[in-house]
Design a protein around this motif. Structure first.
Motif, PDB file in Angstrom:
ATOM      1  N   VAL A  49       0.852  -1.186   0.000  1.00 12.51           N
ATOM      2  CA  VAL A  49       0.000   0.000   0.000  1.00 12.51           C
ATOM      3  C   VAL A  49       0.889   1.237   0.000  1.00 12.51           C
ATOM      4  O   VAL A  49       1.399   1.654   1.037  1.00 12.51           O
ATOM      5  N   ALA A  50       1.078   1.812  -1.176  1.00 12.15           N
ATOM      6  CA  ALA A  50       2.030   2.916  -1.325  1.00 12.15           C
ATOM      7  C   ALA A  50       1.589   4.176  -0.592  1.00 12.15           C
ATOM      8  O   ALA A  50       2.409   5.068  -0.350  1.00 12.15           O
ATOM      9  N   THR A  51       0.310   4.266  -0.249  1.00 12.50           N
ATOM     10  CA  THR A  51      -0.179   5.463   0.448  1.00 12.50           C
ATOM     11  C   THR A  51       0.186   5.465   1.937  1.00 12.50           C
ATOM     12  O   THR A  51      -0.073   6.452   2.623  1.00 12.50           O
ATOM     13  N   ASN A  76       5.118   4.219 -10.632  1.00 11.81           N
ATOM     14  CA  ASN A  76       3.963   3.614 -11.293  1.00 11.81           C
ATOM     15  C   ASN A  76       2.916   4.705 -11.472  1.00 11.81           C
ATOM     16  O   ASN A  76       2.124   4.967 -10.577  1.00 11.81           O
ATOM     17  N   GLY A  77       2.948   5.365 -12.628  1.00 13.31           N
ATOM     18  CA  GLY A  77       2.070   6.511 -12.836  1.00 13.31           C
ATOM     19  C   GLY A  77       2.474   7.641 -11.902  1.00 13.31           C
ATOM     20  O   GLY A  77       3.637   8.032 -11.850  1.00 13.31           O
ATOM     21  N   GLU A  78       1.512   8.133 -11.125  1.00 14.35           N
ATOM     22  CA  GLU A  78       1.799   9.207 -10.188  1.00 14.35           C
ATOM     23  C   GLU A  78       2.134   8.693  -8.791  1.00 14.35           C
ATOM     24  O   GLU A  78       2.408   9.482  -7.889  1.00 14.35           O
ATOM     25  N   THR A  79       2.136   7.374  -8.637  1.00 17.56           N
ATOM     26  CA  THR A  79       2.401   6.798  -7.326  1.00 17.56           C
ATOM     27  C   THR A  79       3.571   5.827  -7.421  1.00 17.56           C
ATOM     28  O   THR A  79       4.396   5.917  -8.343  1.00 17.56           O
ATOM     29  N   LEU A  80       3.670   4.887  -6.478  1.00 17.55           N
ATOM     30  CA  LEU A  80       4.757   3.920  -6.457  1.00 17.55           C
ATOM     31  C   LEU A  80       4.214   2.500  -6.434  1.00 17.55           C
ATOM     32  O   LEU A  80       3.129   2.240  -5.911  1.00 17.55           O
ATOM     33  N   GLU A  81       4.986   1.602  -6.996  1.00 16.89           N
ATOM     34  CA  GLU A  81       4.728   0.171  -6.871  1.00 16.89           C
ATOM     35  C   GLU A  81       5.723  -0.382  -5.869  1.00 16.89           C
ATOM     36  O   GLU A  81       6.936  -0.211  -6.021  1.00 16.89           O
ATOM     37  N   GLY A 150       8.394  12.150  -9.173  1.00 19.37           N
ATOM     38  CA  GLY A 150       8.285  13.082  -8.059  1.00 19.37           C
ATOM     39  C   GLY A 150       7.892  12.454  -6.743  1.00 19.37           C
ATOM     40  O   GLY A 150       7.797  13.165  -5.734  1.00 19.37           O
ATOM     41  N   ALA A 151       7.675  11.134  -6.721  1.00 14.19           N
ATOM     42  CA  ALA A 151       7.321  10.446  -5.482  1.00 14.19           C
ATOM     43  C   ALA A 151       8.586  10.124  -4.677  1.00 14.19           C
ATOM     44  O   ALA A 151       9.699  10.113  -5.204  1.00 14.19           O
ATOM     45  N   TYR A 152       8.371   9.839  -3.395  1.00 11.34           N
ATOM     46  CA  TYR A 152       9.473   9.512  -2.496  1.00 11.34           C
ATOM     47  C   TYR A 152       9.161   8.213  -1.752  1.00 11.34           C
ATOM     48  O   TYR A 152       8.000   7.890  -1.496  1.00 11.34           O
TER      49      TYR A 152
END
Length: 235
Positions: A49-51, A76-81, A150-152
């Motif tokens: 759960v990347a959130t 992965n798009g605007e989020t992370l896998e 841009g994700a961390y």
């Protein structure tokens, strides 16, 4: 293993410490949190759960980032896998896997409590320990990654356990940071330096911890009376 972090967002101790260690420019970040919730609980991104992020991980004297609490990830798009490797803690920091982050991408987690677990006596299940600093706030060393979208992502740095701490976690202790402006400055530098090398080589507990065995970290229902683990210099 550090598997739970809590922050009381309207804690005066947090604001006072940020001022004391030269991080006063990050105070608005934490005051904004208080407009959303009085307490924030952070858990690693188990279940992919990347959130599940640590918010306002301090990466310089005025900036905080929201980073998925699991170092092994990819865009992965605007989020992370989330990857398969268990990486919410950075323990074996001599491994090449951690070298770049340990040397160049260190951050600070501000916490008002953490949670540790150890196998229960008799070997059935685990005992959970809520650790609250007597001074009201902890600084934890962390490392982070920046991705192309841009994700961390991040991990809490852990070190071999010190005397007294192995009762609550047998393998490691979080990399606690001293409440000291010079050390905070050294930790946030974008290179490896003598102060950081010494801190990593000789982990310490810098403030007394009130430790309570609980059923769950979030509920914090005690199952025994609290005890005090003294800071290293007081032990």
């Amino acid at each position: 293993m550090c598997g739970f972090i809590q922050r009381v967002t309207d804690s005066p101790a947090v604001i006072a410490l940020l001022e004391e260690v030269g991080l006063q420019h990050t105070i608005p970040l934490f005051k904004d949190e208080a407009n959303q919730s009085n307490v924030i609980n952070f858990y690693p991104a188990f279940g992919k759960v990347a959130t599940k992020r640590i918010t306002n991980l301090i990466v310089n004297h005025s900036k905080g980032i929201d980073a998925t609490w699991w170092f092994d990830a990819k865009p992965n798009g605007e989020t992370l896998e989330i990857g398969e490797r268990t990486t919410f803690n950075a323990r074996n920091i001599d491994s090449p896997y951690w070298k770049k982050a340990i040397h160049h991408r260190r951050g600070i987690v501000v916490a008002t409590a953490i949670g540790e677990s150890n196998p229960s006596l008799g070997g059935k299940g685990k005992s959970h320990y809520l650790m609250q600093p007597e001074c009201g706030v902890l600084l934890l060393g962390a490392v982070y990654r920046i991705f192309s979208n841009g994700a961390y992502s991040c991990a809490v740095v852990t070190r071999p356990p010190i005397d007294g701490f192995s009762k609550y976690h047998e393998k490691s202790i979080p990399c606690f940071l001293p409440h000291n402006k010079d050390m905070v400055n050294a930790w946030l530098q974008n290179d490896m330096n003598y102060e950081v090398e010494q801190l990593l080589a000789t982990p310490k507990l810098y403030t007394d911890l009130r430790i309570t065995q609980v059923k769950t970290f979030k509920g914090a229902e005690p199952t025994s009376s609290s005890e005090i683990l003294r800071a290293t210099d007081k032990a």
